[in-house]
Design a protein around this motif. Structure first.
Motif, PDB file in Angstrom:
ATOM      1  N   MET C 106       0.836  -1.194   0.000  1.00 30.48           N
ATOM      2  CA  MET C 106       0.000   0.000   0.000  1.00 30.48           C
ATOM      3  C   MET C 106       0.868   1.240   0.000  1.00 30.48           C
ATOM      4  N   SER C 107       0.306   2.283  -0.531  1.00 27.07           N
ATOM      5  CA  SER C 107       1.037   3.539  -0.585  1.00 27.07           C
ATOM      6  C   SER C 107       0.637   4.370   0.620  1.00 27.07           C
ATOM      7  N   TYR C 108       1.079   5.581   0.639  1.00 27.53           N
ATOM      8  CA  TYR C 108       0.738   6.473   1.742  1.00 27.53           C
ATOM      9  C   TYR C 108      -0.767   6.709   1.835  1.00 27.53           C
ATOM     10  N   ALA C 109      -1.482   6.488   0.732  1.00 21.57           N
ATOM     11  CA  ALA C 109      -2.926   6.699   0.760  1.00 21.57           C
ATOM     12  C   ALA C 109      -3.587   5.803   1.805  1.00 21.57           C
ATOM     13  N   GLY C 110      -3.293   4.513   1.721  1.00 21.56           N
ATOM     14  CA  GLY C 110      -3.897   3.579   2.663  1.00 21.56           C
ATOM     15  C   GLY C 110      -3.467   3.830   4.097  1.00 21.56           C
ATOM     16  N   ILE C 111      -2.179   4.082   4.291  1.00 15.51           N
ATOM     17  CA  ILE C 111      -1.662   4.360   5.635  1.00 15.51           C
ATOM     18  C   ILE C 111      -2.361   5.590   6.188  1.00 15.51           C
ATOM     19  N   LEU C 152      -7.587   9.890   2.440  1.00 13.58           N
ATOM     20  CA  LEU C 152      -7.218   9.689   1.040  1.00 13.58           C
ATOM     21  C   LEU C 152      -6.554  10.943   0.470  1.00 13.58           C
ATOM     22  N   VAL C 156      -2.742  10.937  -0.744  1.00 16.70           N
ATOM     23  CA  VAL C 156      -2.378  11.184  -2.144  1.00 16.70           C
ATOM     24  C   VAL C 156      -1.405  12.360  -2.246  1.00 16.70           C
ATOM     25  N   ASN C 159       1.884  11.028  -1.390  1.00 15.68           N
ATOM     26  CA  ASN C 159       2.333  10.193  -2.503  1.00 15.68           C
ATOM     27  C   ASN C 159       3.032  11.029  -3.557  1.00 15.68           C
ATOM     28  N   MET C 162       6.464  12.920  -1.910  1.00 16.57           N
ATOM     29  CA  MET C 162       7.629  12.097  -1.572  1.00 16.57           C
ATOM     30  C   MET C 162       8.677  11.976  -2.666  1.00 16.57           C
ATOM     31  N   PRO C 163       8.260  11.595  -3.868  1.00 14.85           N
ATOM     32  CA  PRO C 163       9.274  11.456  -4.918  1.00 14.85           C
ATOM     33  C   PRO C 163      10.062  12.742  -5.117  1.00 14.85           C
TER      34      PRO C 163
END
Lengths: 131, 347, 175
Positions: C106-111, C152, C156, C159, C162-163
């Motif tokens: 899972m990405s940061y969305a789920g966390i 969410l 997002v 998400n 971060m990059p």
């Protein structure tokens, strides 16, 4: 942690969101508004607590103070009373959560448990001396 | 890893569901006083709620013992019986407030209607229309000028045959007492007593109280509209009182008579209204004004009086139309299946 | 070693300030809107989640503590306690999830969603504790849904952010 892979939505996210949403919907579907539990209170004491949803046939309850209560599948009401004004009987059937009826001379209250659409209702029960 | 994820969420949901299965948000209580029922709903834990209810109960019964004309040896009962009496300071203050309200409302409100209400018999179970002579006599025995109140000595006197009927004020005053108890306890609550509601404080987790106005053409649990009451802080209370002709009426010879008597005629008020709801910052004011507005009808004078008290009102007419004063329009919402139409009022 | 800790500490302080600024911004922006009490967009959670991910549990908890202190100063002890309860629960949840996420399911969305919901649950529990009764719990569905929605959104956001942070060469202190 090296997170270059984290920029996209991943399957885990969707699963979590879906599960939680389902839980939320379930919680919101908990029946509200329909009559479930009713209470009969005489002079401050709760003498009967009735699960209206499990009532099969309508029946009458004769209370000691001269009041008769009619219990039905999703409703409760004053059937008859020895009080002369009959306002209690005139209130009719209580079918929603929060509905109440009172027989003031006999100090009897019947109500359907739960939160109704309102916190309180004004102009509901007046009395002889309301002028 | 997926297993761990699922177990966390499952646990979580389980906890949440456990939560919602819990006890109701408010604690309720009912007592019988002043010939009516007082119900209170307190938003706190059970222990605090019971202490609160006891406090309100004491305050209300205390007032009842002083001002009820049917309680033996109450101040008002003795006054009515003997024509003069010494009063408790509290009674004196109450009567003073009543007289003040009667004064501001002109001839529409009168605490000396006792002879008339007794004549009609509304406090019994068999009211009947009095004869014209009886009514004429009752009119002679009505009039605020026939009542003397001395607030320094706490005494009062009535002319011969005149009787006090604090019915239009008593329950509002009782709610003022409840308000005092609530202010001390600072517990959000609603208290309903004989057609008047006190919404005190701010309901937890909600923006405003939702107060229903009883449908004058329906049963006791039907509401035709709702008022959103938002108190600015946890120490403020708002009082909403409704006077209606739908209860306590009888039919004789084809004509229906209700119990709200106009002081000048001692006959049921005939203003075209079936219900008036008043919102005010004081209980006795809301209670009295709802009666006064009902008797006076919707006109400039009534609106002026409401304005004087910074009160707002909703009028419902016998023809199924309604009128809401300007200050209340934002908080007023008609119920979905209500078929009332707006009443056109021009100055 | 010392150097690393000092850098982390300073960064935490800066992030905490940023979190407070975001909270304030949020308050002003949502002031007029019909938000029910207790529902907040929680923009500052982006920062807390970043801190948890990049600096570690204790530092993220530190930021949560600062936020609660802020709530305490502005709205009193009860508000502070409620904020702290929500903050601690959600940060711990974030930490546990990040640890469990080795396979990157899972990405940061789920966390973010889970930690937002936990945050609200913690606040609800604290409020009920203070009131001494299950007073607020009928409010649970609302908080659950708002946790999902705003979780969410903040997830997002992180998400996407971060990059960019990684690109800038930020050295993630290996937790």
């Amino acid at each position: 942690m090296r997170n270059d892979r984290k920029r996209r939505i991943r399957p885990g996210d969707i699963i979590i969101t879906a599960v939680l949403l389902a839980a939320a919907l379930l919680l919101m579907l908990i029946p509200r508004g329909k009559a479930c539990t009713a209470e009969i209170i005489c002079s401050g004491e709760t003498v009967y607590t009735i699960e209206l949803s499990s009532v099969k046939e309508p029946y009458k309850l004769d209370l000691e103070n001269g009041v008769t209560v009619l219990v039905e599948r999703s409703a409760i009401s004053f059937f008859c009373s020895d009080c002369e004004n009959g306002l209690c009987v005139n209130t009719g059937r209580l079918t929603r959560a929060g509905d109440t009826a009172v027989c003031i001379p006999n100090e009897t209250i019947i109500k359907v448990r739960g939160e109704g659409s309102f916190n309180a209702i004004t102009g509901k029960i007046s009395t002889y001396h309301e002028a | 890893m997926k297993k761990a994820l699922f177990s966390i969420t499952a646990l979580f949901i389980a906890v949440l569901m456990l939560f919602t299965g819990c006890s109701a948000a408010a604690v309720h209580n009912e007592i019988f006083a002043m010939g009516s029922v007082l119900s209170a709903s307190a938003y706190t834990n059970d222990k605090q709620a019971q202490t609160l209810f006891a406090g309100i109960s004491d305050a209300v019964y205390g007032l009842d013992k002083l001002i009820s004309p049917t309680v033996e040896n109450s101040d008002v009962e003795r006054l009515n019986r003997n024509g003069s009496a010494e009063l408790d300071a509290k009674t004196s203050k109450f009567l003073y407030d009543c007289v003040k309200l009667c004064g501001i409302c002109g001839g529409t409100l009168d605490i000396t209607l006792g002879a008339a209400t007794e004549l009609w018999g509304f406090q019994t179970d068999s009211p009947s229309k009095p004869s014209d002579e009886e009514l004429e006599e009752a009119r002679l025995h009505t009039g605020i000028e026939k009542f003397t109140l001395n607030t320094e000595k706490n005494t009062a006197a009535l002319e011969e045959g005149v009787r006090l009927d604090p019915g239009a004020f008593g329950k509002g005053a009782a709610l003022d007492e409840a308000y005092r108890v609530l202010k001390n306890a600072q517990i959000p609550a609603t208290v309903t007593f004989g057609g008047t509601v006190l919404a005190f404080g701010r309901q937890p987790m909600k923006k405003a109280w939702k107060i229903g106005i009883r449908d004058p053409f329906g049963t006791a649990n039907d509401c035709f509209a709702e008022l959103k009451i938002e108190n600015p802080d946890k120490r403020t209370g708002t009082f909403i009182s409704t006077s209606g002709s739908y209860e306590k009426c009888f039919t004789e010879n084809g004509k229906t008579y209700h119990h709200i008597l106009a002081p000048d005629t001692c006959m049921p008020a005939d203003s075209g209204l079936v219900s008036v709801t008043v919102k005010s910052g004081a209980g006795i004011t809301a209670d009295a004004l709802s009666t006064a507005c009902f008797i006076n009808g919707l006109n400039a004078e009534t609106l002026q009086t409401l304005g004087y008290f910074h009160a707002e009102a909703v009028f419902v007419f016998a023809d199924g139309t309604y009128y809401v004063t300007e200050g209340l329009r934002d908080s007023f919402t008609l119920s979905k299946d209500c078929t009332f139409t707006e009443h056109v009022y021009e100055e | 070693m010392k150097h690393k800790r000092l850098v982390r500490l300073t960064l935490t302080a800066v992030l905490a300030a940023a979190a407070l600024a975001l909270s304030l911004l949020e308050r002003t922006l949502t002031a007029g809107l019909p938000f029910p009490p207790g529902i907040k967009p929680g923009l500052s959670n982006v920062i807390v989640m970043f801190a948890c991910s990049a600096l570690g549990l204790p530092f993220a908890l530190g930021i949560a503590a600062v936020k609660s202190g802020f709530a305490f100063l502005i709205s009193g002890a009860a508000a502070g306690f409620i904020s702290l309860a929500g903050g601690i629960f959600s940060v711990v949840m974030m930490f546990v999830l990040l640890k469990l996420n080795k396979k990157n399911r899972m990405s940061y969305a789920g966390i973010s969603v889970l930690s937002a919901v936990t945050h609200n649950a913690g606040q609800l529990a604290a409020a009920s504790l203070i009131a001494g009764s299950a007073l607020y719990l009928s409010y649970a569905p609302v908080l659950l849904v708002s946790g999902i929605i705003f979780g969410l959104i903040t997830g997002v956001i992180l998400n996407s952010v971060m990059p960019a942070v990684i690109k800038k060469g930020f050295d993630f202190f290996n937790i």
